[in-house]
Each structure stands twice: as C-alpha cells, then as structure tokens.
Design a protein around this motif. Structure first.
Motif, PDB file in Angstrom:
ATOM      1  N   HIS A  10       0.880  -1.335   0.055  1.00 15.02           N
ATOM      2  CA  HIS A  10       0.520   0.504   0.101  1.00 15.02           C
ATOM      3  C   HIS A  10       1.126   1.631  -0.080  1.00 15.02           C
ATOM      4  O   HIS A  10       0.510   2.241  -0.376  1.00 15.02           O
ATOM      5  CB  HIS A  10      -1.117  -0.131   1.087  1.00 15.02           C
ATOM      6  CG  HIS A  10      -1.606   1.504   1.971  1.00 15.02           C
ATOM      7  ND1 HIS A  10      -2.448   1.757   0.776  1.00 15.02           N
ATOM      8  CD2 HIS A  10      -1.264   2.077   1.922  1.00 15.02           C
ATOM      9  CE1 HIS A  10      -3.900   3.062   0.510  1.00 15.02           C
ATOM     10  NE2 HIS A  10      -2.724   3.078   1.807  1.00 15.02           N
ATOM     11  N   ASN A  11       2.387   1.115   0.626  1.00 14.15           N
ATOM     12  CA  ASN A  11       2.868   2.180   1.118  1.00 14.15           C
ATOM     13  C   ASN A  11       3.625   2.613  -0.561  1.00 14.15           C
ATOM     14  O   ASN A  11       4.018   3.502  -0.358  1.00 14.15           O
ATOM     15  CB  ASN A  11       4.130   2.079   1.962  1.00 14.15           C
ATOM     16  CG  ASN A  11       3.186   2.571   3.436  1.00 14.15           C
ATOM     17  OD1 ASN A  11       1.889   3.209   3.725  1.00 14.15           O
ATOM     18  ND2 ASN A  11       3.580   2.117   4.352  1.00 14.15           N
ATOM     19  N   LEU A  12       3.892   2.081  -0.840  1.00  9.46           N
ATOM     20  CA  LEU A  12       4.903   2.095  -2.413  1.00  9.46           C
ATOM     21  C   LEU A  12       3.790   2.382  -3.145  1.00  9.46           C
ATOM     22  O   LEU A  12       4.122   2.364  -4.532  1.00  9.46           O
ATOM     23  CB  LEU A  12       5.241   0.266  -3.138  1.00  9.46           C
ATOM     24  CG  LEU A  12       6.776   0.018  -2.017  1.00  9.46           C
ATOM     25  CD1 LEU A  12       7.113  -1.968  -2.605  1.00  9.46           C
ATOM     26  CD2 LEU A  12       7.926   1.075  -2.721  1.00  9.46           C
ATOM     27  N   GLY A  13       2.306   1.833  -3.538  1.00 14.19           N
ATOM     28  CA  GLY A  13       0.923   2.533  -4.470  1.00 14.19           C
ATOM     29  C   GLY A  13       1.462   3.604  -5.059  1.00 14.19           C
ATOM     30  O   GLY A  13       1.782   3.733  -6.529  1.00 14.19           O
ATOM     31  N   GLU A  14       1.774   4.710  -3.970  1.00 13.46           N
ATOM     32  CA  GLU A  14       2.237   6.498  -4.778  1.00 13.46           C
ATOM     33  C   GLU A  14       3.157   6.137  -5.424  1.00 13.46           C
ATOM     34  O   GLU A  14       3.385   6.726  -6.838  1.00 13.46           O
ATOM     35  CB  GLU A  14       1.723   6.922  -4.010  1.00 13.46           C
ATOM     36  CG  GLU A  14       1.598   8.586  -4.712  1.00 13.46           C
ATOM     37  CD  GLU A  14       0.969   9.879  -3.791  1.00 13.46           C
ATOM     38  OE1 GLU A  14       1.568  10.493  -4.034  1.00 13.46           O
ATOM     39  OE2 GLU A  14       0.197   9.526  -2.881  1.00 13.46           O
ATOM     40  N   PRO A  15       4.066   6.246  -4.900  1.00 13.56           N
ATOM     41  CA  PRO A  15       5.664   6.586  -4.716  1.00 13.56           C
ATOM     42  C   PRO A  15       6.020   5.573  -6.097  1.00 13.56           C
ATOM     43  O   PRO A  15       7.302   5.893  -7.032  1.00 13.56           O
ATOM     44  CB  PRO A  15       6.436   6.313  -3.875  1.00 13.56           C
ATOM     45  CG  PRO A  15       5.722   5.588  -2.911  1.00 13.56           C
ATOM     46  CD  PRO A  15       5.141   5.742  -3.400  1.00 13.56           C
ATOM     47  N   ALA A  16       5.964   4.092  -6.253  1.00 11.60           N
ATOM     48  CA  ALA A  16       6.135   3.876  -7.437  1.00 11.60           C
ATOM     49  C   ALA A  16       5.207   3.468  -8.764  1.00 11.60           C
ATOM     50  O   ALA A  16       5.500   3.225  -9.589  1.00 11.60           O
ATOM     51  CB  ALA A  16       6.058   1.795  -6.608  1.00 11.60           C
ATOM     52  N   TYR A  17       4.445   4.768  -8.377  1.00 12.16           N
ATOM     53  CA  TYR A  17       3.304   4.434  -9.740  1.00 12.16           C
ATOM     54  C   TYR A  17       3.983   5.131 -10.681  1.00 12.16           C
ATOM     55  O   TYR A  17       3.604   4.936 -12.175  1.00 12.16           O
ATOM     56  CB  TYR A  17       1.911   5.967  -9.487  1.00 12.16           C
ATOM     57  CG  TYR A  17       1.248   6.001 -10.633  1.00 12.16           C
ATOM     58  CD1 TYR A  17       0.753   5.173 -11.260  1.00 12.16           C
ATOM     59  CD2 TYR A  17       1.797   7.667 -11.414  1.00 12.16           C
ATOM     60  CE1 TYR A  17      -0.634   5.610 -12.524  1.00 12.16           C
ATOM     61  CE2 TYR A  17       0.830   7.992 -13.219  1.00 12.16           C
ATOM     62  CZ  TYR A  17      -0.383   6.359 -12.924  1.00 12.16           C
ATOM     63  OH  TYR A  17      -0.956   6.652 -14.022  1.00 12.16           O
ATOM     64  N   GLU A  18       5.269   5.753 -10.924  1.00 12.31           N
ATOM     65  CA  GLU A  18       5.853   6.487 -11.812  1.00 12.31           C
ATOM     66  C   GLU A  18       6.563   5.287 -12.903  1.00 12.31           C
ATOM     67  O   GLU A  18       6.707   5.887 -14.113  1.00 12.31           O
ATOM     68  CB  GLU A  18       7.076   7.516 -12.006  1.00 12.31           C
ATOM     69  CG  GLU A  18       6.158   9.038 -11.416  1.00 12.31           C
ATOM     70  CD  GLU A  18       7.015  10.174 -10.849  1.00 12.31           C
ATOM     71  OE1 GLU A  18       8.488  10.119 -10.581  1.00 12.31           O
ATOM     72  OE2 GLU A  18       6.581  10.889 -10.531  1.00 12.31           O
ATOM     73  N   ALA A  19       7.192   4.325 -11.991  1.00 12.69           N
ATOM     74  CA  ALA A  19       7.392   2.924 -12.181  1.00 12.69           C
ATOM     75  C   ALA A  19       6.335   2.125 -13.020  1.00 12.69           C
ATOM     76  O   ALA A  19       7.505   1.802 -14.377  1.00 12.69           O
ATOM     77  CB  ALA A  19       8.293   2.234 -11.066  1.00 12.69           C
ATOM     78  N   ASP A  20       5.501   2.185 -12.932  1.00 10.89           N
ATOM     79  CA  ASP A  20       4.279   1.473 -13.851  1.00 10.89           C
ATOM     80  C   ASP A  20       4.814   1.869 -15.404  1.00 10.89           C
ATOM     81  O   ASP A  20       4.506   1.358 -15.966  1.00 10.89           O
ATOM     82  CB  ASP A  20       3.070   1.253 -12.387  1.00 10.89           C
ATOM     83  CG  ASP A  20       1.977   0.559 -13.158  1.00 10.89           C
ATOM     84  OD1 ASP A  20       3.043  -0.592 -13.706  1.00 10.89           O
ATOM     85  OD2 ASP A  20       1.096   1.270 -13.493  1.00 10.89           O
TER      86      ASP A  20
END
Length: 163
Positions: free
Chosen positions: A30-40
C-alpha cells in the motif's frame, strides 16, 4: 528480472506471526502504491509476495532504471512506517480475504490437506481467529523490527546486468 527472497524463521513460529507478516506485506504494498506509480508508467513491474518463509520481491523491466525501483522498495522496507488508519484498513481487508478462503470448499480442503502434510503449518482457521481477536499496532511494530533483524537473503538477477 530481479528476484530476492527475504527469509525469516520468525514467520512460521505462530499463527499470530503469520497474520502480522501478511499485514506487514500488505501495508508495504500500500505504501509503495504512489511512489512506484511512475515506474509502472515506465513499464517497470514489481510485486511483493508474502511467501511461506519470507518476503519475495520481484522486479522486472528495462535495466537502466530497474535498480532505482529496487532501491525504492528496499528504502520503504527499511524505513517501514504506517498510520493507524492504514493499519485498520489493511486488517479489515485481511479479514475479508481470510473469510473468503474459509467459505470456499476447495481452498479449505487444500488448507486441511497441507495442514496434515506439513510439520509447522498453521491453518486458515487459526489465522482468521487470530485476526478476529485483534492485532495491536505495537505487535506489528515489534514483529517488523524482529523480522528485519533475522533475515536471510537469496537473490537472482537475470538479464543485461553487470556483475
């Protein structure tokens, strides 16, 4: 393709530890959802899996930015934190997940079969009961600290990487 398995003997010690581990992995995702969005968006993929013996981190995509995504995951793992609201949300989701497993005959039968075959396995009923009795935020914090202090790491890196 990068895959790391963070193995800890702590997980299988009790049903409570398994539930705390599931909660930990779900909060971390859940915590990684927003920061890893750009990687997605950049076609990099990651997955965190709560395995039987530890956390499995899988990352794949183009090699020039893959280490940055992996480092982001490790940073969030090492500086793990959560709010009480997120804790409540994740435990409620886990209750639903465990309950849905319990009401399906085929998954319940598989769980019972594995309970008979494996030496140190906790049943889904035990995990659900533990979750229904309530988890504390302090218990999760102390579990995460103990988990990070008792890790064995196995890794596999495939693709266009230098040693």
């Amino acid at each position: 393709y990068v895959r790391f398995h963070l193995i800890s003997p702590l997980i299988q010690q009790s049903a409570e530890n398994i539930v705390l581990f599931d909660t930990f992995v779900n909060i971390l995702s859940h915590n990684l959802g927003e920061p890893a969005y750009e990687a997605d968006v950049a076609q990099l993929e990651y997955k965190l899996v709560a395995g039987e013996h530890g956390l499995i981190i899988r990352v794949k995509g183009f090699n020039h930015k893959l280490p940055l995504l992996f480092q982001l995951i490790i940073d969030y793992l090492s500086d793990f934190s959560f709010t009480p609201a997120v804790f409540e949300m994740i435990t409620e989701q886990l209750k639903k997940t465990y309950f849905n497993i319990l009401i399906k005959p085929e998954t319940l039968a598989k769980d019972v079969r594995l309970l008979i075959l494996e030496h140190s396995r906790w049943s889904m009923t035990d995990k659900y009961q533990m979750l229904m009795n309530g988890l504390s935020i302090e218990a999760l914090s102390s579990f995460v600290k103990a988990f990070k202090s008792q890790l064995f790491v196995e890794g596999l890196v495939q693709g266009n990487f230098t040693s």
